[in-house]
Design an enzyme around this catalytic site. Sequence first.
Site, short mmCIF file in Angstrom:
data_model
loop_
_atom_site.label_atom_id
_atom_site.label_comp_id
_atom_site.label_asym_id
_atom_site.label_seq_id
_atom_site.Cartn_x
_atom_site.Cartn_y
_atom_site.Cartn_z
N LYS A 200 0.87 -1.17 0.00
CA LYS A 200 0.00 0.00 0.00
C LYS A 200 0.91 1.23 0.00
O LYS A 200 1.49 1.58 1.02
CB LYS A 200 -0.90 -0.02 1.23
CG LYS A 200 -2.06 0.98 1.17
CD LYS A 200 -1.60 2.37 1.51
CE LYS A 200 -2.71 3.40 1.38
NZ LYS A 200 -2.18 4.78 1.51
N GLU A 276 10.75 1.22 10.12
CA GLU A 276 11.70 2.30 9.87
C GLU A 276 10.93 3.58 10.11
O GLU A 276 10.14 4.01 9.27
CB GLU A 276 12.24 2.20 8.45
CG GLU A 276 13.53 2.98 8.24
CD GLU A 276 13.27 4.39 7.73
OE1 GLU A 276 13.32 5.32 8.58
OE2 GLU A 276 13.03 4.56 6.54
N CYS A 310 13.89 10.99 6.57
CA CYS A 310 14.11 10.62 7.97
C CYS A 310 15.59 10.67 8.32
O CYS A 310 15.96 10.76 9.49
CB CYS A 310 13.54 9.22 8.24
SG CYS A 310 14.17 7.96 7.13
N GLU A 407 10.85 16.22 14.08
CA GLU A 407 11.34 16.16 12.71
C GLU A 407 10.87 17.38 11.93
O GLU A 407 9.67 17.68 11.91
CB GLU A 407 10.83 14.89 12.01
CG GLU A 407 11.72 13.69 12.19
CD GLU A 407 11.36 12.58 11.22
OE1 GLU A 407 12.19 12.25 10.35
OE2 GLU A 407 10.26 12.02 11.35
#
Length: 503
Positions: A200, A276, A310, A407
Amino acid sequence: MFLLGRVPGADERCTMTTVAREQEVLDGVPTELFIAGEWRAAAAGGTLAVEDPSTGEPLVEVADAQVDDALAALAAAADAQAEWGVAAPRERGEILRRAYQAIVDQSEDLALIMTLEMGKALAESRAEIAYAAEFFRWFSEEAVRIHGRYMVNTTGKGRILTMRQPVGPCVFVTPWNFPTAMGTRKLAPAIAAGCTVVVKPAQQTPLSMLALARILQQAGLPAGVLNVITAKHSGAVIEPLLRDPRTRKLSFTGSTEVGRTLIEQSAEQVLRVSMELGGNAPFLVFEDADLDAAIDGAMLAKMRNVGEACTAANRFHVHESVADEFARRLAERMGALKVGRGTEPGVDVGPLIDEAQRAKVTELVSDAVDRGARVLLGGEPVNGRGYFFAPTVLAEVPEDARAFSEEIFGPVAPISTFSTEEQALTEANRTEYGLVAYVYTRDLSRAFRVCEAIETGMIGLNQGVVSNAAAPFGGVKQSGFGREGGFEGISEYLETKYVAMGI
């Protein structure tokens, strides 16, 4: 046909040619679900729009899968598992090798697709396509190197035999920021190991995965081994798959928040899980660092993918003796970057993925400035269409600024200073995340001390990029677990079976 008999100028002809080229490539991408080797519309007939982040306008509509479509995809994967699991390793490897070559041959089209739906500059898209292809090449070679062991029992009375076998049907959820590479990084080891898959992709960037599915289909991947479902609401279609006993593994790349939810849902079937997740990468520059190399590395670690990675350097901790020069030079380099639509010549910095992401970056910059940070460059969204944000450098950022704990996922470099190695390490580890860190020093002893003390799964020592198909990618703490790539990558898709042999 040109109206009123007017002959277009060179610039207009170029623009028209570019538009026609973009449409031609988009028209060649499947927009349906890929289930059991067939392209089909969503059962309910729904579609979702894929947006061009440089304009905010829709590019195409793709199928919007519902739960019934997702379960059909899982059924196809489960039906294909037994035969694929015992397919010859060389056969699996050759399919990956053919797919690798197809990606290389179609790299220009694939890069354009990626730039249109994700926004990054074409040069960056080309680099990602090359990186993505390497996973197929690497694991095409690893497919024939799956092995167990045979040894004499320590008592001498019998033998110990171990074998490696595919985990079984896998569910993959891939992100929007690296839509092809994050696909191949998961698909390649799974296919090499003999696992079937339901993927997906992110709703913002489904076209790259659909194009990849077509390549694998043409490379000879049997029906049902790969199934792709595109959907507007990820949770609604993924949760039933995780609670279905036919699923045996989940691999997810995305935010830590979503990862926690998926881990919880996976617990019901005790699934093998690879995660992850988020990052908060520190970039440490010591007083003895080669500043030329550090600036070059900072540009890569911060500005790759518009900072939407990331692995992006999220916090710059620079020794107080070189901090002013580092900040000045970084601002000069970032200020020279050209911002614009990724398809335009010479563009270095494309748009962010959507308005929500741009608003988040704006909020983090405003918070830092309100707390005392000094703006050396940028600091604001770019006016006009699309979701652009100016490359930004912030100096004297206090440690309590949100940009140091969250982040950023944008082209913003916040800089603070340190005076001792111990202080640098304390600040580097002052986070719940542990994906990657970057360290610049010419002192070999310090390099070893710092690399051993930093709590991350990866470190870039005097270099600003760590991603490599031949290396194990992954983090610690709340950046996740499991490894993708390298010799370790295929182990995520293999179970170990032990046989005690009486002789």
